[in-house]
Design a protein around this motif. Structure first.
Motif, PDB file in Angstrom:
ATOM      1  N   TYR A 182     -25.645  43.171   4.009  1.00  0.00           N
ATOM      2  CA  TYR A 182     -25.915  44.518   4.794  1.00  0.00           C
ATOM      3  C   TYR A 182     -26.229  45.715   3.726  1.00  0.00           C
ATOM      4  CZ  TYR A 182     -25.505  48.642   7.865  1.00  0.00           C
ATOM      5  OH  TYR A 182     -25.784  49.931   8.259  1.00  0.00           O
ATOM      6  N   GLU A 183     -25.305  45.577   2.490  1.00  0.00           N
ATOM      7  CA  GLU A 183     -25.723  46.601   1.588  1.00  0.00           C
ATOM      8  C   GLU A 183     -27.049  46.431   0.845  1.00  0.00           C
ATOM      9  OE1 GLU A 183     -23.815  49.273   1.079  1.00  0.00           O
ATOM     10  OE2 GLU A 183     -22.702  48.616   2.713  1.00  0.00           O
ATOM     11  N   TRP A 184     -27.438  45.161   0.786  1.00  0.00           N
ATOM     12  CA  TRP A 184     -28.815  44.781   0.001  1.00  0.00           C
ATOM     13  C   TRP A 184     -29.747  45.273   0.941  1.00  0.00           C
ATOM     14  CZ3 TRP A 184     -30.564  43.910  -4.329  1.00  0.00           C
ATOM     15  CH2 TRP A 184     -29.642  43.305  -5.349  1.00  0.00           C
ATOM     16  N   ARG A 185     -29.622  45.131   2.209  1.00  0.00           N
ATOM     17  CA  ARG A 185     -30.584  45.720   3.244  1.00  0.00           C
ATOM     18  C   ARG A 185     -30.809  47.049   3.162  1.00  0.00           C
ATOM     19  NH1 ARG A 185     -30.977  44.731   9.852  1.00  0.00           N
ATOM     20  NH2 ARG A 185     -32.660  46.327  10.105  1.00  0.00           N
ATOM     21  N   LYS A 186     -29.756  48.002   2.917  1.00  0.00           N
ATOM     22  CA  LYS A 186     -29.863  49.201   2.935  1.00  0.00           C
ATOM     23  C   LYS A 186     -30.384  49.775   1.497  1.00  0.00           C
ATOM     24  CE  LYS A 186     -25.594  50.454   3.683  1.00  0.00           C
ATOM     25  NZ  LYS A 186     -24.467  51.197   3.997  1.00  0.00           N
ATOM     26  N   LYS A 187     -30.077  48.848   0.550  1.00  0.00           N
ATOM     27  CA  LYS A 187     -30.501  49.435  -0.902  1.00  0.00           C
ATOM     28  C   LYS A 187     -31.941  48.801  -1.018  1.00  0.00           C
ATOM     29  CE  LYS A 187     -29.253  48.734  -5.648  1.00  0.00           C
ATOM     30  NZ  LYS A 187     -28.407  47.914  -6.569  1.00  0.00           N
ATOM     31  N   GLY A 188     -32.248  47.770  -0.588  1.00  0.00           N
ATOM     32  CA  GLY A 188     -33.728  47.094  -0.963  1.00  0.00           C
ATOM     33  C   GLY A 188     -33.566  46.531  -2.306  1.00  0.00           C
ATOM     34  N   VAL A 199     -38.418  46.266  -1.097  1.00  0.00           N
ATOM     35  CA  VAL A 199     -38.465  45.459   0.069  1.00  0.00           C
ATOM     36  C   VAL A 199     -36.956  45.405   0.393  1.00  0.00           C
ATOM     37  CG1 VAL A 199     -38.694  43.138   0.796  1.00  0.00           C
ATOM     38  CG2 VAL A 199     -40.652  44.183  -0.308  1.00  0.00           C
ATOM     39  N   HIS A 200     -36.625  45.266   1.971  1.00  0.00           N
ATOM     40  CA  HIS A 200     -35.377  45.404   2.445  1.00  0.00           C
ATOM     41  C   HIS A 200     -35.077  44.096   3.033  1.00  0.00           C
ATOM     42  CE1 HIS A 200     -34.597  49.678   1.515  1.00  0.00           C
ATOM     43  NE2 HIS A 200     -35.797  49.722   1.529  1.00  0.00           N
ATOM     44  N   PRO A 201     -34.542  43.165   2.415  1.00  0.00           N
ATOM     45  CA  PRO A 201     -34.387  41.816   3.098  1.00  0.00           C
ATOM     46  C   PRO A 201     -33.367  41.881   4.289  1.00  0.00           C
ATOM     47  CG  PRO A 201     -33.289  41.775   1.116  1.00  0.00           C
ATOM     48  CD  PRO A 201     -33.857  43.185   1.210  1.00  0.00           C
ATOM     49  N   PHE A 206     -34.896  35.201   3.092  1.00  0.00           N
ATOM     50  CA  PHE A 206     -34.737  34.863   1.328  1.00  0.00           C
ATOM     51  C   PHE A 206     -35.389  36.151   0.831  1.00  0.00           C
ATOM     52  CE2 PHE A 206     -37.065  33.465  -2.401  1.00  0.00           C
ATOM     53  CZ  PHE A 206     -36.026  32.647  -3.073  1.00  0.00           C
ATOM     54  N   SER A 207     -34.428  36.749  -0.181  1.00  0.00           N
ATOM     55  CA  SER A 207     -34.855  37.945  -0.991  1.00  0.00           C
ATOM     56  C   SER A 207     -35.485  37.714  -2.149  1.00  0.00           C
ATOM     57  CB  SER A 207     -33.337  38.693  -1.347  1.00  0.00           C
ATOM     58  OG  SER A 207     -33.687  39.672  -2.081  1.00  0.00           O
ATOM     59  N   PRO A 208     -36.532  38.711  -2.320  1.00  0.00           N
ATOM     60  CA  PRO A 208     -37.443  38.364  -3.449  1.00  0.00           C
ATOM     61  C   PRO A 208     -36.839  38.890  -4.840  1.00  0.00           C
ATOM     62  CG  PRO A 208     -38.277  40.111  -2.399  1.00  0.00           C
ATOM     63  CD  PRO A 208     -37.117  39.519  -1.426  1.00  0.00           C
ATOM     64  N   VAL A 209     -35.575  38.500  -5.049  1.00  0.00           N
ATOM     65  CA  VAL A 209     -34.816  38.782  -6.350  1.00  0.00           C
ATOM     66  C   VAL A 209     -35.629  38.214  -7.606  1.00  0.00           C
ATOM     67  CG1 VAL A 209     -32.820  39.781  -5.315  1.00  0.00           C
ATOM     68  CG2 VAL A 209     -33.117  37.203  -5.944  1.00  0.00           C
ATOM     69  N   ARG A 210     -35.965  36.983  -7.126  1.00  0.00           N
ATOM     70  CA  ARG A 210     -36.871  36.285  -8.249  1.00  0.00           C
ATOM     71  C   ARG A 210     -38.278  36.716  -8.080  1.00  0.00           C
ATOM     72  NH1 ARG A 210     -35.896  30.090  -9.309  1.00  0.00           N
ATOM     73  NH2 ARG A 210     -37.475  30.656 -10.842  1.00  0.00           N
ATOM     74  N   GLY A 211     -38.370  37.576  -8.737  1.00  0.00           N
ATOM     75  CA  GLY A 211     -39.937  38.393  -8.622  1.00  0.00           C
ATOM     76  C   GLY A 211     -41.191  37.744  -9.356  1.00  0.00           C
ATOM     77  N   GLU A 212     -40.814  36.806 -10.203  1.00  0.00           N
ATOM     78  CA  GLU A 212     -42.126  36.048 -10.909  1.00  0.00           C
ATOM     79  C   GLU A 212     -43.208  35.562 -10.075  1.00  0.00           C
ATOM     80  OE1 GLU A 212     -38.593  32.866 -11.365  1.00  0.00           O
ATOM     81  OE2 GLU A 212     -38.826  35.027 -11.502  1.00  0.00           O
ATOM     82  N   ALA A 265     -40.230  41.256   8.387  1.00  0.00           N
ATOM     83  CA  ALA A 265     -41.532  41.608   7.717  1.00  0.00           C
ATOM     84  C   ALA A 265     -42.027  42.687   8.466  1.00  0.00           C
ATOM     85  CB  ALA A 265     -42.404  40.180   7.980  1.00  0.00           C
ATOM     86  N   ARG A 266     -42.105  42.804   9.707  1.00  0.00           N
ATOM     87  CA  ARG A 266     -42.721  43.934  10.497  1.00  0.00           C
ATOM     88  C   ARG A 266     -42.005  45.262  10.033  1.00  0.00           C
ATOM     89  NH1 ARG A 266     -41.886  40.543  15.295  1.00  0.00           N
ATOM     90  NH2 ARG A 266     -43.939  39.477  15.759  1.00  0.00           N
ATOM     91  N   GLU A 267     -40.623  45.613   9.646  1.00  0.00           N
ATOM     92  CA  GLU A 267     -40.044  46.535   9.212  1.00  0.00           C
ATOM     93  C   GLU A 267     -40.522  46.934   7.616  1.00  0.00           C
ATOM     94  OE1 GLU A 267     -35.938  47.668   7.650  1.00  0.00           O
ATOM     95  OE2 GLU A 267     -35.626  47.277   9.773  1.00  0.00           O
ATOM     96  N   ASN A 268     -40.642  46.121   6.821  1.00  0.00           N
ATOM     97  CA  ASN A 268     -41.099  46.091   5.659  1.00  0.00           C
ATOM     98  C   ASN A 268     -42.436  46.492   5.444  1.00  0.00           C
ATOM     99  OD1 ASN A 268     -38.752  45.582   3.921  1.00  0.00           O
ATOM    100  ND2 ASN A 268     -38.916  43.619   4.514  1.00  0.00           N
TER     101      ASN A 268
END
Length: 407
Positions: A182-188, A199-201, A206-212, A265-268
Motif C-alpha cells: 500500500y505504501e508502494w502504491r501511494k509512493k509509486g 507508476v503506481h502498482p 508486478f512492479s516495474p522496479v527492474r527498469g531495464e 493500468a487504467r489508473e496509471n
C-alpha cells in the motif's frame, strides 16, 4: 463461488472460528494455539516448524519482533553447498523459500470486521486491506491467472475501508506485505523512461522496479515512423503502454486477464496523461484485430507457481510465451513487428535452452529481425551469497524484434 475457508481453534475452553484470508493461496492451518507476549522465540519456532500456527493476542510490535526472530532462526540453519546442476539448484532454492514462507506464515493476527487489528499498538490497516481484499465478498486471490507485467489479485482495488464484515485471521507476514504494498502504491515507482514520472502498482501487480526492460522498450526503433496502433499484451501496471504512448504511438490496446491489473493500468494511464491513447481491455493475450506493433513481457521462468501471486514470475510450461509466439503472426499487420521482452535467466538455470526458444520462433512462423540486450541492474545480480548467483550474474534481458516469416 466457493465458500471462504475457515480456521477453527480452542480459546478459553471455547470452540472458536474465523474466516481465513491468504493472498498466497496457503491453506488454513489445522492446528492453532493462542500466543502472547510471554511466548519465547524458541518455543514459537518449534511450534511453527511442527505446523502449529500461533494466534497472537499480545502487543503488535512484539509480534513483529517475534517474526524477525523466527526469520533469524530459519536463516542461520546450515546451508548446503548448491549442486553443480543449475536446474537442481533452482528447484532446491525454491523448495527452501517455500518452507521458509510456510514457517513464517504460522504467526497469525486477528482482523475484526472493518479490517481492524484488535491488538495493542496495531497500525491502521483498513486502507491496505481494502486494496488487497476489496469490500465484503472479495476472496483476495483473484482468478488465478497473472500474466506479463500483471501479477494481479482480484477486483476491488479501488475500494476504501468499510469492507471485511467478518472476523478473520491472516498471517502477520502477509499483513505486513499488504501494508508495504500500500505504501508502494501511494509512493509509486520512478520510471526514467517516462522522464522520472511514477507508476503506481496495485498490491500483487508486478512492479516495474527492474527498469531495464522498460528502457529496452523506450529505445527500440519503432517499426513505422508514425504507428497508428500497438498492442501491449499482459499490461500489468500499464508501464509499457505508457512508454509507447509517450513515444508517439497514437493508440495502444493494453490487455490483461486480471481485474486488478486492468484497474491499475487504467489508473496509471490517467495519472500519466495518456488515457486518451491507451485502451485497457480484458483479454487472454491478444485483442481482436491486427497491429503494426505488438509488445509482450511474459513471465520469464518456465516453472510452476507455488502461489497465485507468483504467476507474474513463473510461466508453467511456457504457456504465455508460447501463446504469444503462436498467435503473433495472425495479429501483425504486413511488415509489422512483435517485441518479445525476455530474460535469459531460464537458460542459465537450465530450464529452457536457447535452442528451444529459437525453435519456438520458427514453429510459430516468425523470424528474428534484431535483438537488443541489456544487463540487469538489480542488487541480486551482485549478491554472491545468493544460491543462484552464477545464473543471476550472467543474466541478460533482451528485446527480440520478431516479424512474420515470408510465406
Amino acid at each position: 463461488m466457493n465458500s471462504p475457508a475457515v480456521v477453527e481453534w480452542i480459546e478459553a475452553d471455547q470452540a472458536r472460528s474465523a474466516r481465513w484470508r491468504s493472498e498466497s493461496g496457503a491453506p488454513p492451518p489445522r492446528r492453532v494455539v493462542v500466543a502472547d507476549d510471554r511466548m519465547k522465540a524458541d518455543a514459537a519456532y518449534k511450534l511453527a516448524c511442527e505446523g502449529t500456527a500461533l494466534l497472537w493476542r499480545g502487543d503488535f510490535h512484539n509480534a513483529r519482533q517475534l517474526l524477525t526472530a523466527l526469520a533469524r532462526r530459519i536463516d542461520r540453519r546450515p546451508r548446503k553447498q548448491p549442486p553443480a546442476d543449475p536446474a537442481r539448484a533452482f528447484h532446491l532454492h525454491r523448495a527452501a523459500q517455500s518452507q521458509r514462507a510456510r514457517i513464517l506464515g504460522m504467526l497469525l493476527v486477528p482482523l475484526d470486521p472493518g479490517y481492524v487489528v484488535p491488538l495493542h499498538r496495531a497500525p491502521d490497516v483498513r486502507q491496505a486491506c481494502a486494496q488487497a481484499y476489496g469490500t465484503e465478498g472479495g476472496h483476495g486471490t483473484g482468478d488465478g491467472e497473472r500474466h506479463g507485467d500483471g501479477a494481479g489479485n482480484g477486483d476491488g482495488a479501488e475500494q476504501a475501508s468499510g469492507g471485511g464484515q467478518e472476523a478473520a485471521l491472516v498471517s502477520l507476514r502477509e499483513l505486513l506485505g499488504l501494508i508495504g504494498a500500500y505504501e508502494w502504491r501511494k509512493k509509486g515507482v520512478e520510471i526514467p523512461a517516462l522522464g522520472g514520472d511514477r507508476v503506481h502498482p496495485y498490491y500483487g501487480v508486478f512492479s516495474p522496479v527492474r527498469g531495464e526492460y522498460v528502457d529496452l522498450v523506450a529505445r527500440a526503433p519503432l517499426p513505422a515512423t508514425d504507428p497508428a496502433i500497438a498492442f501491449d499484451i499482459g499490461t500489468g501496471t500499464g508501464v509499457l503502454a505508457a512508454v509507447l504512448a509517450r513515444r508517439g504511438v497514437r493508440r495502444i490496446v493494453a490487455t490483461d486477464q486480471d481485474p486488478r491489473a486492468l484497474a491499475c493500468a487504467r489508473e496509471n494511464a490517467g495519472r500519466l496523461g495518456v488515457a486518451g491513447q491507451v485502451e485497457v481491455v480484458r483479454a487472454d493475450l491478444f485483442p481482436a484485430g491486427r497491429a503494426p506493433l505488438v509488445v509482450c513481457n511474459p513471465p520469464w521462468v518456465p516453472a510452476k507457481p507455488t502461489s497465485p501471486v507468483e504467476y507474474a514470475v513463473y510461466d508453467p510450461g511456457s504457456r504465455m510465451l508460447r501463446g504469444f509466439l503462436d498467435g503473433l503472426a495472425d495479429h501483425l499487420e504486413p511488415g509489422g513487428e512483435g517485441w518479445l521482452i525476455l530474460s535469459d535467466l531460464a537458460e542459465h538455470l537450465g530450464l529452457r535452452p536457447r535452442a528451444e526458444l529459437l525453435s519456438a520462433f520458427e514453429s510459430a512462423g516468425l523470424t528474428v529481425r534484431d535483438r537488443l540486450d541489456i544487463a540487469p541492474r538489480h542488487p541480486r545480480a551482485r549478491d554472491t551469497s545468493d544460491p543462484l548467483h552464477a545464473a543471476r550474474a550472467a543474466e541478460v534481458t533482451s528485446l527480440w524484434r520478431l516479424g512474420a516469416a515470408a510465406g
